[in-house]
Structure formats: structure tokens, C-alpha cells
Design a protein around this motif. Structure first.
Motif, mmCIF file in Angstrom:
data_model
loop_
_atom_site.group_PDB
_atom_site.id
_atom_site.type_symbol
_atom_site.label_atom_id
_atom_site.label_comp_id
_atom_site.label_asym_id
_atom_site.label_seq_id
_atom_site.Cartn_x
_atom_site.Cartn_y
_atom_site.Cartn_z
ATOM 1 N N LEU B 95 0.880 -1.161 0.000
ATOM 2 C CA LEU B 95 0.000 0.000 0.000
ATOM 3 C C LEU B 95 0.923 1.218 0.000
ATOM 4 C CD1 LEU B 95 -2.606 -0.956 2.812
ATOM 5 C CD2 LEU B 95 -2.469 -1.770 0.449
ATOM 6 N N VAL B 96 0.917 1.956 -1.081
ATOM 7 C CA VAL B 96 1.853 3.063 -1.216
ATOM 8 C C VAL B 96 1.119 4.379 -1.019
ATOM 9 C CG1 VAL B 96 3.542 4.180 -2.705
ATOM 10 C CG2 VAL B 96 3.152 1.723 -2.903
ATOM 11 N N ILE B 104 3.082 0.367 3.157
ATOM 12 C CA ILE B 104 2.778 -0.692 4.104
ATOM 13 C C ILE B 104 2.880 -1.992 3.330
ATOM 14 C CG2 ILE B 104 1.017 -1.631 5.645
ATOM 15 C CD1 ILE B 104 -0.269 1.212 5.586
ATOM 16 N N GLU B 105 3.513 -2.977 3.942
ATOM 17 C CA GLU B 105 3.594 -4.277 3.287
ATOM 18 C C GLU B 105 2.449 -5.137 3.778
ATOM 19 O OE1 GLU B 105 7.529 -5.673 4.061
ATOM 20 O OE2 GLU B 105 8.394 -4.243 2.655
ATOM 21 N N VAL B 106 1.749 -5.733 2.855
ATOM 22 C CA VAL B 106 0.559 -6.504 3.219
ATOM 23 C C VAL B 106 0.527 -7.837 2.478
ATOM 24 C CG1 VAL B 106 -0.842 -4.460 3.688
ATOM 25 C CG2 VAL B 106 -0.765 -5.396 1.384
ATOM 26 N N ASP B 108 -2.582 -10.933 1.733
ATOM 27 C CA ASP B 108 -3.952 -11.383 1.933
ATOM 28 C C ASP B 108 -4.106 -12.696 1.167
ATOM 29 O OD1 ASP B 108 -6.713 -11.882 1.660
ATOM 30 O OD2 ASP B 108 -7.154 -9.767 2.048
ATOM 31 N N ASN B 110 -6.481 -14.601 0.791
ATOM 32 C CA ASN B 110 -7.694 -14.741 -0.003
ATOM 33 C C ASN B 110 -7.556 -14.062 -1.360
ATOM 34 O OD1 ASN B 110 -9.253 -16.266 1.844
ATOM 35 N ND2 ASN B 110 -9.445 -14.415 3.101
ATOM 36 N N ILE B 111 -6.898 -12.930 -1.341
ATOM 37 C CA ILE B 111 -6.652 -12.276 -2.627
ATOM 38 C C ILE B 111 -5.798 -13.179 -3.506
ATOM 39 C CG2 ILE B 111 -5.461 -10.356 -3.754
ATOM 40 C CD1 ILE B 111 -6.358 -8.522 -1.562
ATOM 41 N N LYS B 130 2.428 -8.773 -8.952
ATOM 42 C CA LYS B 130 2.756 -7.503 -8.323
ATOM 43 C C LYS B 130 1.474 -6.748 -8.102
ATOM 44 C CE LYS B 130 5.037 -4.139 -10.400
ATOM 45 N NZ LYS B 130 6.109 -3.437 -11.157
ATOM 46 N N LEU B 131 1.159 -6.483 -6.853
ATOM 47 C CA LEU B 131 -0.034 -5.688 -6.541
ATOM 48 C C LEU B 131 0.394 -4.481 -5.745
ATOM 49 C CD1 LEU B 131 -3.050 -5.081 -6.237
ATOM 50 C CD2 LEU B 131 -3.083 -6.638 -4.277
ATOM 51 N N GLU B 132 0.058 -3.339 -6.262
ATOM 52 C CA GLU B 132 0.328 -2.093 -5.549
ATOM 53 C C GLU B 132 -0.945 -1.292 -5.493
ATOM 54 O OE1 GLU B 132 3.278 -0.691 -8.113
ATOM 55 O OE2 GLU B 132 4.580 -2.327 -7.468
ATOM 56 N N ILE B 133 -1.292 -0.890 -4.286
ATOM 57 C CA ILE B 133 -2.455 -0.025 -4.129
ATOM 58 C C ILE B 133 -1.951 1.345 -3.724
ATOM 59 C CG2 ILE B 133 -4.650 0.308 -2.963
ATOM 60 C CD1 ILE B 133 -4.780 -2.689 -2.490
ATOM 61 N N PHE B 134 -2.282 2.334 -4.522
ATOM 62 C CA PHE B 134 -1.867 3.708 -4.239
ATOM 63 C C PHE B 134 -3.017 4.443 -3.584
ATOM 64 C CE2 PHE B 134 0.587 2.170 -7.800
ATOM 65 C CZ PHE B 134 1.880 2.520 -7.435
#
Lengths: 152, 152
Positions: B95-96, B104-106, B108, B110-111, B130-134
Motif C-alpha cells: 500500500l503506497v 505498508i507491506e501486506v 492477503d 484470499n486475494i 505484483k499488486l500495488e495499491i496507491f
DNA sequence: GCGAAATTGAATTTCAATTTCAATTATTAA
DNA sequence: TTAATAATTGAAATTGAAATTCAATTTCGC
């Protein structure tokens, strides 16, 4: 096509910018391809097709198209900026094949929901996200099988 | 720390490469920070701390650390290559924060499961993703609130 | 047509990533 | 120990894509 052009014209008008033959051409060629091209690739495509437009103009016009919401920057593994269609082309993620470079556009509402839940847990306000899954596509898996790839 | 050094030594030995004072220092400083630094940032950090190691050596050593499975390249939005710890640091997404740049490193599960299911649907063999949530992190949201940000 | 403003594109600059290469250092074999 | 061999270093150069400059050109409003 027509719609994107309208949006672009309207965008330019608002910004007191002009719809030039170059910009029109670049938009047309951009819309005609469904690939995710770099500035250089689009530039070469336009040159091949006929026109003689400078790379700087292609670069600047793609930036304008992004600002207008018609195009969107993406990166798919290699370290180059690529542009995809945005208008009428809602959010999606990519399955990128590491063998042939092709990609599949996918959406999974459940994944998106879980992402939002995850953000909530961290009191993180999500704005946008990027999910890319790298792997081997159906076609390339078939090829590996045929060739009896011992590593597959 | 010790463990990473052992791995590095072993990696170098296998490749007939040498553990030099420079490489040792670079590994130490790299391991001591939990940020995701660029080559240049790590280079500056090392210079500040004491040593006089060239940027080329930092660059090459980080590549070696990646090859050894100790470091990993990531990109977090800006167009620079950053390096994070990999050993003892299993896969995770980010989470950027677009305000402060922190992340934040996360994870999940389930994802991840849904991702695999999604791939299966397309007969796509996933290798990595690669998943990044901005978005805006908790801290920065609080600041916006305090400042009465009309856009928030 | 005239002047202001925008546009173009070749060339240049920027900037991070990467490579070159001569000098240095470590390892191996004799 | 020494000579030959191989790896390493780091300053400097190179690369390549992204972005900008600037003089020439085009377009727009009047």
C-alpha cells in the motif's frame, strides 16, 4: 473513435489548445491499435503509415491524451512506459505472458472487494491500484508441451 | 544478518566470486535499512556512514544480492528501481501512500487465492505477481483532516 | 493582413541504469 | 616468494528512454 475525438476537442478547447492535423493523426493511429505501445512504437507506426510527425509531438500528444482521460500509462514488466486506451475501457488488471509478451486484460470484482477491505483494515484510503500477474499464457504452455520442455 | 551473509558467501563461492570489504559493507548497510532504496540512495547512505565505495560497485553488488536471493527489485510508482530485502521476507504487496511516499507491506491469502483462480480460468500459469495499491495512509489522512483540506 | 499565442520537430538535455577500462587486489600455481 | 591468472574496483563514459529547448512555422482572433 468519434467519441474520443469529441472528448479530445473539448479538452483542448478548455485548455486553449488546438486540434492540429498531427494531433488528430496521432489520436487516430493510437485508437486503431489495441496494443500497449511505447512512444517510439507509435511514432514508428505513424511514420510507416504515411505521416511525418516528430517523436516529440507523439510524446506530447500522448501526454495530452492522458490528461484528457483518453489514454493511460502502463508498464508491463519491461521498463518502458506504454499507453493503453482509457476511455470506454474501464479499470482492469493484466495477465502478462513472460514468454510471448502478450497480455490478457482481466477484472475480478471479488479481488477488488478484498483489496478495499484490506485497505480499510489499515485505514488506508485507496485511490487506484495496479495488479499484474506474470506467467505463461495458454498458447505458450501448449508450445512448451509440444516441445517437451523438461522444465515446464 | 548473519544468515544473509552466509548465503551471500555461499553464493559468491559457487560463482567463483569474492567477498570483498566493499561487498560486505554494502550488504551490511543494505540490511540495516528497511526502506526501499535506489542504488543512488544506498550509495549516499554508505558514503555518509563512512566508506568510500563507488556507485558502480553499489550497483553491481545489489545485482549480486538479487541473484543470491537476498534482495529484490521493486518499483513503487516513481520510475526508479528500488531494492527491498528478500531473504526471510516472503512475498507481499504494497500500500503506497501518494502523499508521504511511505508504504505498508501486506499479504492477503484470499486475494492470492482469487488470483490463482482467475489465472486458472484463462489457463494461465502464474509465476509471480505484483499488486500495488496507491492511496493515502492513515497518518496523512489525519493531517488532511486537521488542515481542513477541502479536497479530501 | 497583423500580431499574439500555440505548435512543431530536430536537436539537445536529463537522468538513471549500465558498461568500459585501466589500475588495483586477491588467488593460484609453480 | 614470485609470476601468472582472475576478479574487483571506481571514475568516467555510454546508453536509452523521457523530457525539454528553441527557432521556424502555423493558427487564431481581430
Amino acid at each position: 473513435m468519434r467519441e474520443e475525438e469529441d472528448i479530445f476537442v473539448e479538452f483542448l478547447r478548455k485548455k486553449n489548445l488546438r486540434l492540429t492535423p498531427q494531433r488528430e493523426k496521432i489520436l487516430q493511429v493510437f485508437l486503431k491499435t489495441n496494443q500497449h505501445l511505447t512512444v517510439e512504437e507509435l511514432y514508428n507506426l505513424i511514420k510507416k503509415r504515411n505521416s511525418d510527425i516528430g517523436q516529440a509531438t507523439v510524446f506530447r500528444t500522448l501526454k495530452l491524451l492522458c490528461a484528457a482521460g483518453i489514454a493511460k500509462e502502463v508498464e508491463l514488466g519491461d521498463k518502458k512506459i506504454r499507453f493503453e486506451h482509457k476511455y470506454g475501457h474501464p479499470h482492469h488488471d493484466h495477465l502478462v505472458c513472460i514468454e510471448c509478451g502478450r497480455f490478457i486484460e482481466v477484472v475480478d470484482v471479488n479481488i477488488e472487494k478484498l483489496q478495499n477491505a484490506l485497505c480499510e483494515k489499515f485505514e488506508f484510503l485507496p485511490k487506484r491500484h495496479k495488479l499484474e500477474i506474470f506467467g505463461v499464457c495458454k498458447k505458450c504452455r501448449a508450445i512448451s508441451d509440444r516441445e517437451g520442455n523438461v522444465f515446464a
